[in-house]
Design an enzyme around this catalytic site. Structure first.
Site, PDB file in Angstrom:
ATOM      1  N   THR A  95       0.856  -1.190   0.000  1.00 54.09           N
ATOM      2  CA  THR A  95       0.000   0.000   0.000  1.00 54.09           C
ATOM      3  C   THR A  95       0.888   1.235   0.000  1.00 54.09           C
ATOM      4  O   THR A  95       2.059   1.162   0.369  1.00 54.09           O
ATOM      5  CB  THR A  95      -0.900   0.050   1.260  1.00 54.09           C
ATOM      6  OG1 THR A  95      -1.832   1.119   1.141  1.00 54.09           O
ATOM      7  CG2 THR A  95      -0.092   0.270   2.532  1.00 54.09           C
TER       8      THR A  95
ATOM      9  N   ASN B 170      -0.906   3.923   1.261  1.00 53.02           N
ATOM     10  CA  ASN B 170      -1.792   4.667   2.141  1.00 53.02           C
ATOM     11  C   ASN B 170      -1.092   4.838   3.504  1.00 53.02           C
ATOM     12  O   ASN B 170      -0.886   3.876   4.245  1.00 53.02           O
ATOM     13  CB  ASN B 170      -3.098   3.871   2.278  1.00 53.02           C
ATOM     14  CG  ASN B 170      -4.100   4.536   3.195  1.00 53.02           C
ATOM     15  OD1 ASN B 170      -3.725   5.089   4.232  1.00 53.02           O
ATOM     16  ND2 ASN B 170      -5.358   4.489   2.819  1.00 53.02           N
TER      17      ASN B 170
ATOM     18  N   ASP C  56      -7.433  -5.972   1.824  1.00 52.34           N
ATOM     19  CA  ASP C  56      -8.546  -5.515   1.004  1.00 52.34           C
ATOM     20  C   ASP C  56      -9.765  -5.476   1.909  1.00 52.34           C
ATOM     21  O   ASP C  56      -9.936  -6.343   2.774  1.00 52.34           O
ATOM     22  CB  ASP C  56      -8.790  -6.444  -0.182  1.00 52.34           C
ATOM     23  CG  ASP C  56      -9.661  -5.761  -1.233  1.00 52.34           C
ATOM     24  OD1 ASP C  56      -9.336  -4.637  -1.634  1.00 52.34           O
ATOM     25  OD2 ASP C  56     -10.694  -6.333  -1.628  1.00 52.34           O
ATOM     26  N   SER C  57     -10.587  -4.464   1.748  1.00 49.88           N
ATOM     27  CA  SER C  57     -11.714  -4.332   2.664  1.00 49.88           C
ATOM     28  C   SER C  57     -12.903  -3.687   1.975  1.00 49.88           C
ATOM     29  O   SER C  57     -12.774  -3.149   0.872  1.00 49.88           O
ATOM     30  CB  SER C  57     -11.307  -3.473   3.866  1.00 49.88           C
ATOM     31  OG  SER C  57     -10.883  -2.196   3.430  1.00 49.88           O
TER      32      SER C  57
ATOM     33  N   TYR D 132     -17.551   4.904   4.463  1.00 50.23           N
ATOM     34  CA  TYR D 132     -18.938   4.677   4.880  1.00 50.23           C
ATOM     35  C   TYR D 132     -19.149   4.859   6.389  1.00 50.23           C
ATOM     36  O   TYR D 132     -20.242   4.595   6.895  1.00 50.23           O
ATOM     37  CB  TYR D 132     -19.365   3.255   4.487  1.00 50.23           C
ATOM     38  CG  TYR D 132     -19.276   2.994   2.998  1.00 50.23           C
ATOM     39  CD1 TYR D 132     -20.358   3.249   2.162  1.00 50.23           C
ATOM     40  CD2 TYR D 132     -18.106   2.516   2.411  1.00 50.23           C
ATOM     41  CE1 TYR D 132     -20.284   3.025   0.798  1.00 50.23           C
ATOM     42  CE2 TYR D 132     -18.011   2.285   1.044  1.00 50.23           C
ATOM     43  CZ  TYR D 132     -19.100   2.543   0.253  1.00 50.23           C
ATOM     44  OH  TYR D 132     -19.028   2.328  -1.108  1.00 50.23           O
TER      45      TYR D 132
ATOM     46  N   ARG E  13     -10.570  -4.148  10.483  1.00 47.54           N
ATOM     47  CA  ARG E  13      -9.138  -4.100  10.218  1.00 47.54           C
ATOM     48  C   ARG E  13      -8.350  -4.507  11.465  1.00 47.54           C
ATOM     49  O   ARG E  13      -7.387  -5.270  11.383  1.00 47.54           O
ATOM     50  CB  ARG E  13      -8.749  -2.677   9.779  1.00 47.54           C
ATOM     51  CG  ARG E  13      -7.471  -2.607   8.977  1.00 47.54           C
ATOM     52  CD  ARG E  13      -7.323  -1.303   8.232  1.00 47.54           C
ATOM     53  NE  ARG E  13      -8.257  -1.177   7.142  1.00 47.54           N
ATOM     54  CZ  ARG E  13      -9.375  -0.455   7.161  1.00 47.54           C
ATOM     55  NH1 ARG E  13      -9.693   0.262   8.204  1.00 47.54           N
ATOM     56  NH2 ARG E  13     -10.179  -0.445   6.125  1.00 47.54           N
TER      57      ARG E  13
END
Ligand code: IMP
Length: 191
Positions: free
Chosen positions: A9, A11, A71-72, A151, A176
């Protein structure tokens, strides 16, 4: 002996969270960019697990070093599990809550169950392990709260949405965090 892991990632938030959790094990976690392996594979899996493995494999193939990838997404019962693996692509960034509330406007209370899922893949040579975490709740009728992302403002866990909780509170119950706990326990065993 694993001393260094690459996280597939770029991120910074995800990276920091994983670094904090794995640092007590003496494992350094670096981003794929810092590892010189900026892969961007097509996430064409139909499950979170498949996509996590696709991301891990793309970086492993370049570096040959132990990799983790996650992945989520959000699965809504009344929508047959959608948006699921398409959660990131369901709506333009920042519009996902509005679109979901609109799509669910006729779904009554009691039928709005949903869960977040996170799968984390660990890949090292022949070894591939996947750890799953879930966070169950329901979709609210309006967006509430300013914390978190995605969300969170429409995902109710009890009386409050995830966006009304502090980061620390969310990290105790999140999908997570649960998946990371599985990874932590596994790495602790094999070290
Ligand atoms: P990815 O796992 O980075 O591909 O992201 C999947 C998408 O699922 C994100 O863009 C969000 O829309 C959504 N998502 C995943 N985890 C969360 C969460 O903890 N809160 C809110 N949205 C989430």
């Amino acid at each position: 002996m694993i001393k260094k892991l690459i996280m597939a990632t770029n991120n910074a938030n995800k990276l920091r969270e994983v670094q904090e959790i794995l640092s007590p094990l003496g494992i350094e976690v670096i981003s794929q960019r810092d590892a010189g392996a900026d892969a961007e594979p097509e996430e064409n899996g139909v499950t979170f697990e498949e996509n996590a493995v696709i991301k891990a494999k793309a970086v492993y193939d370049i570096t040959g070093l132990p990799v983790i990838a996650d992945d989520s997404g959000l699965c809504v019962e009344a929508l047959d599990g959608r948006p699921g693996v398409y959660s990131a692509r369901y709506a333009p960034k920042g519009m996902e809550c509005e679109k979901l509330l609109k799509e669910m406007e006729n779904i009554p209370s009691g039928k709005r169950n949903a869960y977040f899922q996170c799968d984390i893949a660990f890949l090292n040579g022949d070894i591939c392990r996947v750890f799953t975490g879930k966070c169950s709740g329901e979709i609210s009728f309006e967006a509430r709260g300013n914390n978190g992302f995605g969300y969170d403002p429409v995902f109710l866990c009890g009386e409050r949405t995830l966006a009304e909780m502090s980061g620390e509170e969310k990290n105790k119950i999140s999908h997570r965090a649960e998946a990371l706990k599985g990874l932590y326990e596994y790495l602790k065993q094999i070290l």
